[in-house]
Design an enzyme around this catalytic site. Structure first.
Site, short mmCIF file in Angstrom:
data_model
loop_
_atom_site.label_atom_id
_atom_site.label_comp_id
_atom_site.label_asym_id
_atom_site.label_seq_id
_atom_site.Cartn_x
_atom_site.Cartn_y
_atom_site.Cartn_z
N SER A 86 19.14 54.98 14.13
CA SER A 86 19.42 53.65 13.60
C SER A 86 20.91 53.35 13.51
O SER A 86 21.29 52.21 13.23
CB SER A 86 18.78 53.53 12.21
N LYS A 138 28.57 52.30 8.84
CA LYS A 138 27.20 51.77 9.00
C LYS A 138 26.84 50.89 7.81
O LYS A 138 27.23 51.18 6.66
CB LYS A 138 26.24 52.95 9.12
N SER A 168 19.21 59.70 13.39
CA SER A 168 20.02 58.49 13.51
C SER A 168 21.52 58.69 13.63
O SER A 168 22.26 57.72 13.83
CB SER A 168 19.73 57.55 12.34
#
Length: 529
Positions: free
Chosen positions: A197, A121, A221
């Site tokens: 996210s 990420k 997330s």
């Protein structure tokens, strides 16, 4: 090419910006010749490493296979829509794979994650690779060092393949859209969101653009995107994994963890990245615990005799989608069939009253502290980033609210960590007391009560059940695929237990996974010819 509208300051007009993804102009092409004998789509870590050991493939061929899939699928439109999970590719990935092959040829051994291509990420510091937190304001920022979790992956032999898109500054649990890379879509239905996210990691792993990956979870997330993308996602106990080198949202609730196509793969990653780190004091809670190999807890009948509470509050909400509820009831039946003792219903006295007091956090202070450790960052405080206008309009309320003076009832600061905040202590004790009363080992509930929304839909019920029980107590939670709704829309089941109970949760999750076999590769992203 991604065309984005960026919000400038109040007195300035909207700015149109062309953001060229490194993937689109890096000039790299990847052939399939070397990878023909081993199809990387849908594989597991064990399968990949067995193929390397048996000479059926190489580290180079594995990485080439994933790079070919990124090139073929990530930016190539399907019915006019792109997956768009990848922000930047590691230009040294093939060189690192070659080093893996040389080491294997010399030793005939693979380290724990040798030859495994991982997606990271874009809020993890990654040495040599741009790290932006999804913000165009951070474009070109390259950290000098890896985040602790990334460093541990590399030390275990993993190859960092690419950085993945995320909700800008991790603000949204509902969608994954950023000013640096645009909108990421759900690989099971490109008209749908992958949640947020960590949606880029989720979409990329689900579509086999990498073997597995890392996400972060402040409230949802890791588990939400895992549920929406038919993956296993582990939010570890706060203190089990280090947050050092991760761009924060609310540092007191943030934690990093694995996202993978199987429980075994998630356990393999967790075994590597877990452990104390002097750079993150909260990890000292775990400093005296022996190193755990979570692979040892992959028990095919691990549910037998486990006492599991059914948190009906997350099943019976009036907005719960009927098909999600039906799949969840089938999951409960599978738990019973495997020998789990279900306490149904399980409830927490005074939950609603306590829940209202839990939220606190100071994004501005936490981000400024991160930026202070990175003098080469383009901006050095959140106020300057807000002034730049380099962000998407959907986060305007959040980002401007973070720099506005606090309101009288705002618990922005002080906001102690989860182990020292009185409302969180009260809530954690109430949960533990309720579990002890029913002699529970874990509790279960649907990760989300509704299917993935359509891209652009901000009004239909969301169904996020992940914001409270785990992040506000610090307890670990694992989301596991539990089936599909409305055709091919994935949904997940969460197992939650007390602090540092990951080994037990992995045992339960693995048995459930192996019993139900619900995970399926997305049909839109088949094996390459």
């Amino acid at each position: 090419m991604v065309v984005l509208s960026l919000r400038k300051t109040k007195m300035k007009p909207i700015l149109r910006v062309l953001c060229f993804l490194p993937l689109a102009h890096c000039g790299l092409t990847y052939g399939q010749t070397a990878a023909r004998n081993f199809n990387v789509a849908g594989t597991t870590i064990v399968e990949t490493q067995e193929a390397i050991r048996e000479g059926r493939t190489t580290c180079h061929a594995v990485v080439s296979g994933y790079l070919a899939r990124i090139q073929a699928y990530d930016q190539t439109p399907i019915d006019g829509l792109r997956l768009n999970a990848i922000v930047v590719i590691n230009p040294d990935a093939l060189a690192e794979a070659d080093a893996c092959d040389r080491k294997f040829a010399a030793t005939h051994k693979l380290p724990p994650l040798g030859g495994i291509a991982v997606l990271i990420k874009d809020n993890y510091d990654t040495q040599g690779l741009q790290t932006t937190g999804g913000s165009l304001a951070m474009r070109g920022f390259v950290p000098a060092h890896d985040a602790t979790m990334v460093a541990r992956l590399r030390a275990a032999g993993a190859i960092v393949l690419a950085k993945t898109n995320m909700a800008e500054w991790a603000f949204s649990p509902y969608l994954t859209a950023s000013s640096i890379a645009g909108i990421t879509r759900n690989p099971y239905d490109l008209t749908r969101v992958p949640a947020g996210s960590s949606g880029g990691t989720a979409a990329g792993v689900a579509a086999s653009l990498g073997e597995s990956g890392l996400g972060t979870d402040t409230g949802n997330s890791i588990r939400g995107p895992s549920s929406h993308n038919d993956l296993v996602g582990i939010r570890p106990t706060i203190g089990l994994t280090s947050r050092s080198g991760i761009i924060p949202l609310f540092a007191h609730n943030d934690v990093g963890g694995p996202m993978a196509r199987t429980v075994a793969d998630a356990a393999a990653l967790l075994s590597v990245v877990a452990g104390p780190d002097p750079a993150d004091p909260v990890t000292q809670l775990d400093a005296d615990r022996p190193k755990v190999d979570y692979i040892r807890f992959l028990d095919r009948h691990g549910l037998r005799g486990a006492r599991i509470g059914v948190f009906r509050q997350y099943f019976n909400d009036a907005k719960t989608d009927p098909e999600v509820k039906a799949v969840a009831e089938e999951a409960l039946h599978a738990l019973r069939q495997e020998g789990a003792v279900l306490v149904d219903p399980f409830s927490i006295p005074d939950y609603d009253a306590m829940e209202k007091k839990l939220d606190c956090g100071d994004f501005q202070a936490d981000l400024n502290a991160y930026l202070a450790k990175h003098p080469n960052a383009p901006y050095h405080d959140l106020a300057s980033i807000v002034e730049s206008g380099l962000y998407l309009p959907y986060i305007e309320d959040e980002i401007r609210g973070a720099v506005a003076p606090p309101k009288p009832d705002d618990r922005r600061t002080p906001c102690p960590d989860v182990y020292h905040d009185p409302p969180k202590i009260e809530f954690r004790n109430a949960l533990l007391k309720a579990m002890a009363t029913d002699h529970l080992d874990a509790i279960v509930y649907p990760t989300w009560s509704n299917p993935p929304r359509k891209v652009g839909d901000v009004t239909s019920p969301a169904g996020d059940n992940s914001q409270v029980l785990s992040p506000q107590t610090g307890f670990p939670a694992i989301s596991v695929p539990m089936g599909f709704t409305h055709g091919m829309l994935p949904t997940g089941l969460t197992f939650l237990g007390p602090a540092f109970s990951e080994s037990s949760l992995i045992r339960y999750a693995y048995d459930f996974e192996q019993t139900t076999r619900q995970r399926k590769d997305p049909p839109l992203f088949p094996a390459l010819p």
